[in-house]
Design a protein around this motif. Structure first.
Motif, PDB file in Angstrom:
ATOM      1  N   GLN A  23     -26.795  -5.939  13.330  1.00 19.81           N
ATOM      2  CA  GLN A  23     -27.536  -4.900  14.043  1.00 19.81           C
ATOM      3  C   GLN A  23     -28.716  -5.502  14.810  1.00 19.81           C
ATOM      4  N   ARG A  24     -29.437  -6.397  14.169  1.00 19.38           N
ATOM      5  CA  ARG A  24     -30.589  -7.047  14.807  1.00 19.38           C
ATOM      6  C   ARG A  24     -30.128  -7.822  16.037  1.00 19.38           C
ATOM      7  N   TYR A  25     -29.042  -8.549  15.893  1.00 19.44           N
ATOM      8  CA  TYR A  25     -28.484  -9.316  17.007  1.00 19.44           C
ATOM      9  C   TYR A  25     -28.102  -8.377  18.156  1.00 19.44           C
ATOM     10  N   GLU A  42     -32.380   5.367  23.369  1.00 25.32           N
ATOM     11  CA  GLU A  42     -31.336   4.883  24.274  1.00 25.32           C
ATOM     12  C   GLU A  42     -30.583   3.704  23.656  1.00 25.32           C
ATOM     13  N   ILE A  43     -31.317   2.819  22.994  1.00 29.75           N
ATOM     14  CA  ILE A  43     -30.679   1.680  22.322  1.00 29.75           C
ATOM     15  C   ILE A  43     -29.783   2.186  21.200  1.00 29.75           C
ATOM     16  N   TYR A  44     -30.308   3.118  20.417  1.00 25.71           N
ATOM     17  CA  TYR A  44     -29.534   3.692  19.312  1.00 25.71           C
ATOM     18  C   TYR A  44     -28.226   4.305  19.824  1.00 25.71           C
ATOM     19  N   LYS A  45     -28.320   5.103  20.871  1.00 24.39           N
ATOM     20  CA  LYS A  45     -27.130   5.759  21.429  1.00 24.39           C
ATOM     21  C   LYS A  45     -26.130   4.740  21.981  1.00 24.39           C
ATOM     22  N   ALA A  46     -26.636   3.681  22.603  1.00 27.56           N
ATOM     23  CA  ALA A  46     -25.763   2.664  23.182  1.00 27.56           C
ATOM     24  C   ALA A  46     -25.010   1.874  22.107  1.00 27.56           C
ATOM     25  N   LEU A  47     -25.626   1.716  20.937  1.00 28.58           N
ATOM     26  CA  LEU A  47     -25.027   0.893  19.884  1.00 28.58           C
ATOM     27  C   LEU A  47     -24.369   1.718  18.780  1.00 28.58           C
ATOM     28  N   LYS A  49     -21.683   3.567  18.534  1.00 27.02           N
ATOM     29  CA  LYS A  49     -20.240   3.421  18.297  1.00 27.02           C
ATOM     30  C   LYS A  49     -19.917   2.122  17.566  1.00 27.02           C
ATOM     31  N   ARG A  50     -20.636   1.054  17.912  1.00 27.68           N
ATOM     32  CA  ARG A  50     -20.414  -0.244  17.239  1.00 27.68           C
ATOM     33  C   ARG A  50     -20.944  -0.243  15.813  1.00 27.68           C
ATOM     34  N   PHE A  51     -22.046   0.492  15.597  1.00 33.27           N
ATOM     35  CA  PHE A  51     -22.702   0.525  14.289  1.00 33.27           C
ATOM     36  C   PHE A  51     -22.963   1.973  13.878  1.00 33.27           C
ATOM     37  N   PRO A  52     -21.919   2.698  13.480  1.00 32.96           N
ATOM     38  CA  PRO A  52     -22.081   4.126  13.162  1.00 32.96           C
ATOM     39  C   PRO A  52     -23.018   4.400  11.978  1.00 32.96           C
ATOM     40  N   ASN A  53     -23.209   3.419  11.110  1.00 39.67           N
ATOM     41  CA  ASN A  53     -24.102   3.612   9.954  1.00 39.67           C
ATOM     42  C   ASN A  53     -25.542   3.194  10.239  1.00 39.67           C
ATOM     43  N   VAL A  59     -33.394   0.814  14.381  1.00 39.18           N
ATOM     44  CA  VAL A  59     -33.714   0.377  15.741  1.00 39.18           C
ATOM     45  C   VAL A  59     -35.232   0.243  15.892  1.00 39.18           C
ATOM     46  N   TYR A  60     -35.981   1.274  15.474  1.00 37.12           N
ATOM     47  CA  TYR A  60     -37.444   1.230  15.574  1.00 37.12           C
ATOM     48  C   TYR A  60     -38.022   0.050  14.791  1.00 37.12           C
ATOM     49  N   ASN A  61     -37.542  -0.160  13.580  1.00 41.56           N
ATOM     50  CA  ASN A  61     -38.060  -1.255  12.752  1.00 41.56           C
ATOM     51  C   ASN A  61     -37.806  -2.618  13.385  1.00 41.56           C
ATOM     52  N   ASN A  62     -36.626  -2.794  13.961  1.00 39.26           N
ATOM     53  CA  ASN A  62     -36.331  -4.060  14.625  1.00 39.26           C
ATOM     54  C   ASN A  62     -37.151  -4.238  15.895  1.00 39.26           C
ATOM     55  N   LEU A  63     -37.344  -3.168  16.645  1.00 42.17           N
ATOM     56  CA  LEU A  63     -38.181  -3.254  17.837  1.00 42.17           C
ATOM     57  C   LEU A  63     -39.622  -3.613  17.462  1.00 42.17           C
ATOM     58  N   LYS A  64     -40.089  -3.046  16.367  1.00 41.71           N
ATOM     59  CA  LYS A  64     -41.447  -3.371  15.884  1.00 41.71           C
ATOM     60  C   LYS A  64     -41.524  -4.846  15.504  1.00 41.71           C
ATOM     61  N   LEU A  65     -40.498  -5.345  14.811  1.00 42.50           N
ATOM     62  CA  LEU A  65     -40.449  -6.758  14.441  1.00 42.50           C
ATOM     63  C   LEU A  65     -40.432  -7.639  15.685  1.00 42.50           C
ATOM     64  N   PHE A  66     -39.593  -7.316  16.656  1.00 45.75           N
ATOM     65  CA  PHE A  66     -39.511  -8.108  17.887  1.00 45.75           C
ATOM     66  C   PHE A  66     -40.836  -8.092  18.645  1.00 45.75           C
TER      67      PHE A  66
END
Length: 160
Positions: A23-25, A42-47, A49-53, A59-66
Motif C-alpha cells: 500500500q505504501r509503495y 482521490e488517492i484512496y479512490k484511485a487505489l 480496486k487494487r487494495f479493497p481493504n 492513505v492519510y497516515n502514509n501521506l503524513k509519514l511521507f
C-alpha cells in the motif's frame, strides 16, 4: 520497470528503517506518477480496486509519514482540502482560481530568495513557497465559449 524516482524514494525509506508495504509503495507511486496534486480521497479512490481493504486512514497516515520524511509537500488551500505533491526538486505552483488545477513551475533564480530575505530582515529562513493564481487555459477557453454562447442567445432573442 519501476520509475527511478520511486526506486530512489524506496531506497531512502529502507535506509530510514521504514517498512515498504504494498500500500505504501502504491501511494508513493501514485503521487509520483499522477502529477495532479491529488487529495488523500482521490488517492484512496484511485487505489481502492487494487487494495479493497485499505482505508482512507491508511492513505492519510502514509501521506503524513511521507511529509515528515520530506518526500511530499502538503498544500493547504482555501477549500480546506489538502493536496499532496511529491517534491523531488524545489518548485512552485500556478493555481487556477476557477477549477483548482495546480501546475508545477520550476523557475531558476528563486533559490536566492531565502538568503536575500535573511539579509534584508535578519530572519533565519527555513523554507518558502510561492503560489501564483490565475485562470488555466481550459477555463479561459470555456469562458470564451460561454461568452460566444451568451452573445448567440442575445442575438436570437433580438431575432437576428
Amino acid at each position: 520497470m519501476a520509475n527511478p524516482i520511486v526506486l530512489d524514494a524506496i531506497d531512502k525509506m529502507k535506509h530510514a528503517d521504514i517498512r515498504i508495504t504494498p500500500q505504501r509503495y502504491a501511494i508513493l507511486e501514485y503521487l509520483i506518477e499522477s502529477h495532479s496534486h491529488p487529495t488523500a480521497d482521490e488517492i484512496y479512490k484511485a487505489l481502492n480496486k487494487r487494495f479493497p481493504n485499505m482505508s482512507v486512514a491508511t492513505v492519510y497516515n502514509n501521506l503524513k509519514l511521507f511529509t515528515q520524511i520530506g518526500f511530499v509537500q502538503e498544500m493547504v488551500y482555501g477549500d480546506s482540502s489538502s493536496r499532496f505533491d511529491f517534491s523531488s526538486t524545489r518548485h512552485y505552483h500556478a493555481i487556477c482560481k476557477v477549477c483548482g488545477k495546480i501546475v508545477d513551475i520550476v523557475y531558476p533564480g528563486l533559490e536566492d530568495v531565502e538568503s536575500a530575505t535573511e539579509k534584508l530582515t535578519g530572519f533565519d529562513i527555513d523554507e518558502h513557497r510561492m503560489e501564483l493564481y490565475g485562470t488555466c487555459p481550459e477555463c479561459l477557453a470555456k469562458e470564451k465559449n460561454q461568452g460566444k454562447t451568451d452573445q448567440t442567445k442575445e442575438l436570437e432573442l433580438k431575432g437576428i
